[in-house]
Motif scaffolding. Structure first.
Motif, mmCIF file in Angstrom:
data_model
loop_
_atom_site.group_PDB
_atom_site.id
_atom_site.type_symbol
_atom_site.label_atom_id
_atom_site.label_comp_id
_atom_site.label_asym_id
_atom_site.label_seq_id
_atom_site.Cartn_x
_atom_site.Cartn_y
_atom_site.Cartn_z
ATOM 1 N N ALA B 88 0.819 -1.214 0.000
ATOM 2 C CA ALA B 88 0.000 0.000 0.000
ATOM 3 C C ALA B 88 0.848 1.258 0.000
ATOM 4 O O ALA B 88 1.994 1.271 0.417
ATOM 5 C CB ALA B 88 -0.917 0.000 1.206
ATOM 6 N N MET B 89 0.254 2.328 -0.494
ATOM 7 C CA MET B 89 0.893 3.637 -0.566
ATOM 8 C C MET B 89 0.331 4.518 0.539
ATOM 9 O O MET B 89 -0.762 5.071 0.401
ATOM 10 C CB MET B 89 0.563 4.252 -1.931
ATOM 11 N N ALA B 90 1.068 4.651 1.616
ATOM 12 C CA ALA B 90 0.616 5.484 2.734
ATOM 13 C C ALA B 90 1.287 6.848 2.640
ATOM 14 O O ALA B 90 2.444 6.943 2.247
ATOM 15 C CB ALA B 90 0.967 4.810 4.054
ATOM 16 N N VAL B 91 0.549 7.890 2.971
ATOM 17 C CA VAL B 91 1.123 9.239 2.959
ATOM 18 C C VAL B 91 0.852 9.944 4.286
ATOM 19 O O VAL B 91 -0.195 9.749 4.901
ATOM 20 C CB VAL B 91 0.565 10.107 1.803
ATOM 21 N N THR B 92 1.828 10.752 4.685
ATOM 22 C CA THR B 92 1.681 11.537 5.911
ATOM 23 C C THR B 92 0.548 12.530 5.734
ATOM 24 O O THR B 92 0.492 13.236 4.732
ATOM 25 C CB THR B 92 2.965 12.348 6.186
ATOM 26 N N SER B 93 -0.366 12.606 6.709
ATOM 27 C CA SER B 93 -1.369 13.667 6.615
ATOM 28 C C SER B 93 -1.097 14.782 7.612
ATOM 29 O O SER B 93 -1.488 15.926 7.377
ATOM 30 C CB SER B 93 -2.794 13.116 6.729
ATOM 31 N N ALA B 94 -0.414 14.493 8.709
ATOM 32 C CA ALA B 94 -0.027 15.559 9.641
ATOM 33 C C ALA B 94 1.167 15.103 10.458
ATOM 34 O O ALA B 94 1.293 13.911 10.781
ATOM 35 C CB ALA B 94 -1.182 15.924 10.568
ATOM 36 N N LEU B 95 2.038 16.034 10.757
ATOM 37 C CA LEU B 95 3.184 15.751 11.627
ATOM 38 C C LEU B 95 3.384 16.942 12.561
ATOM 39 O O LEU B 95 3.581 18.066 12.115
ATOM 40 C CB LEU B 95 4.452 15.497 10.792
ATOM 41 N N ASN B 96 3.278 16.651 13.855
ATOM 42 C CA ASN B 96 3.485 17.693 14.872
ATOM 43 C C ASN B 96 4.758 17.363 15.625
ATOM 44 O O ASN B 96 4.857 16.282 16.207
ATOM 45 C CB ASN B 96 2.332 17.718 15.877
ATOM 46 N N TYR B 97 5.719 18.297 15.614
ATOM 47 C CA TYR B 97 6.999 18.001 16.262
ATOM 48 C C TYR B 97 7.277 19.006 17.364
ATOM 49 O O TYR B 97 7.223 20.213 17.141
ATOM 50 C CB TYR B 97 8.129 18.032 15.225
ATOM 51 N N GLN B 98 7.572 18.478 18.550
ATOM 52 C CA GLN B 98 7.979 19.301 19.681
ATOM 53 C C GLN B 98 9.485 19.160 19.873
ATOM 54 O O GLN B 98 9.969 18.061 20.121
ATOM 55 C CB GLN B 98 7.289 18.822 20.971
ATOM 56 N N PHE B 99 10.194 20.263 19.780
ATOM 57 C CA PHE B 99 11.637 20.242 20.038
ATOM 58 C C PHE B 99 11.853 20.431 21.534
ATOM 59 O O PHE B 99 11.464 21.459 22.098
ATOM 60 C CB PHE B 99 12.324 21.353 19.247
ATOM 61 N N LEU B 100 12.453 19.434 22.155
ATOM 62 C CA LEU B 100 12.501 19.422 23.609
ATOM 63 C C LEU B 100 13.875 19.782 24.181
ATOM 64 O O LEU B 100 13.969 20.469 25.191
ATOM 65 C CB LEU B 100 12.091 18.035 24.120
#
Lengths: 147, 147, 147, 147
Positions: B88-100
């Motif tokens: 299957a072809m999966a694609v990112t729909s959202a990415l939330n990144y916290q720099f800690l």
């Protein structure tokens, strides 16, 4: 002197050329095509452009998510620097990216808008698009910590 | 056949070797050191490692935000593939990144955990760390759309 | 005195009773069932519980999103207070909530974990669940600004 | 019939009155002042207003975060319904809220804009403000899953 004035969202301290020169020096290892450049800077808004190379493609021939996110981060970084000047070391504290539409190969544009420029945090809205700014391929919220 | 079984968060269809082989083929243009690789895969969890090169550094000598975000995205992608298989072809729909915390040069690890694997969306928690997994340098929430 | 010690993620200054007493005084207008309470507090972790009333239901008879988000925010607020004490005024700067599964009526639990307690920002991971902590109904990343 | 037309971001199926009537029926337990109402609806955009009561206040006399987040969620829900009509059951899948400025007591407005209306997901940008729309008190990204 500019360095002594309070930070303000209604005036900029660096124009597009100054921003590009500063970033070229700050990221000496990054290749052309991997970072993008600022095309216009004004109070509360900068516009940037990237011409991604083949390394930026993902399966299906689309421009990869990390390329888009890195570009949005660069646009936000430039917007912060435009307002606070080249003296300070700002770092991303959070980046939220919504992938909205397929990002087809070719030039990619970003419009970064200041939502709030505080003493300690700058929060920005970044729209990433290719052929139509009203149909963005991605949207980011980026927060920078200002030292 | 595996391809006909329902998607399940309690079993994997690809191990670390299969995941790395698939991604090497899917991203032929990416360089060693720019993408990372999977070191372990189990139901609901994969661990990945990247050894960033000089191009991944930002001002101050730290590993750049886009490098961290791209690595977190790769770990999430591998975790989805491990469960749904290479078809299957999966694609990112959202990415939330916290720099800690500052991400110092050297090997970087990621632990990606499945929060929910649905029919249409997979939501994952990714912890990025260097020397101490309990003091992550970053944390991501990544959502993939499953076709 | 506790108030003079540096902020630390390895010790707490308020236990569950102290946190509940402080919040009852801070939110005098909120009704029972609309806010929840702390059931356990330890370094780096608090657990909270809410017994939502009928006003918290949304179409379909599930517990509404705002109720879940407000509860996650309360749990994060309690976790910050547990570490910095009742003297300071902390405010939410960002809350990202992922809705993972239907939240059925009945008691709802939250586990809030400290990802990083800095001098200016606290970043937390909150898991909201009903019958099974391994199958959370929601997950939040909450950032508090510490004055 | 409207119900048979494809979902489109360029036309709406419910106006402000229809949206308010639908939501009043859908949330019979919510009190006046706790939910807000739609004041205008157009393709790609709705505007909403809330007049929070005392229960919505937090320490310091400001309007609480959960009140703001719940209001942003309502505005997004109304924007989805305006486009897909009252037949479908849409649920929030993610809500990211940035708190930008103190939210002082009094009427609060929200402008919700459609970033992308897909077959399965709607992604929206919501600006929450009090006296000046260019200085929002909060900004939300809201994703709804469309059944």
């Amino acid at each position: 002197m500019a360095g002594e004035a309070p930070i303000s969202a209604s005036a900029i301290r660096m124009d597009a050329d100054a921003l590009n020169a500063f970033m070229a020096e700050a990221f000496p290892h990054s290749e052309p095509g991997s970072r993008g450049h600022v095309v216009a800077a004004a109070p509360g808004h900068i516009q940037a452009r990237i011409d991604p190379n083949d390394k930026a493609l993902r399966p299906g021939g689309l421009i990869s998510g990390p390329t888009q996110m890195g570009f949005a981060d660069m646009a936000a970084y430039a917007l912060v620097l435009a307002h606070i000047g080249p003296v300070a070391m700002a770092v991303t504290s959070a980046l939220n990216y919504q992938f909205l539409r397929p990002c087809r190969p070719g030039p990619v544009m970003a419009d970064a808008y200041m939502l709030r420029l505080g003493k300690r945090l700058a929060v920005m809205d970044v729209r990433v698009w290719t052929d139509d700014p009203d149909k963005p391929v991605g949207q980011a919220n980026v927060t920078y910590a200002i030292p």
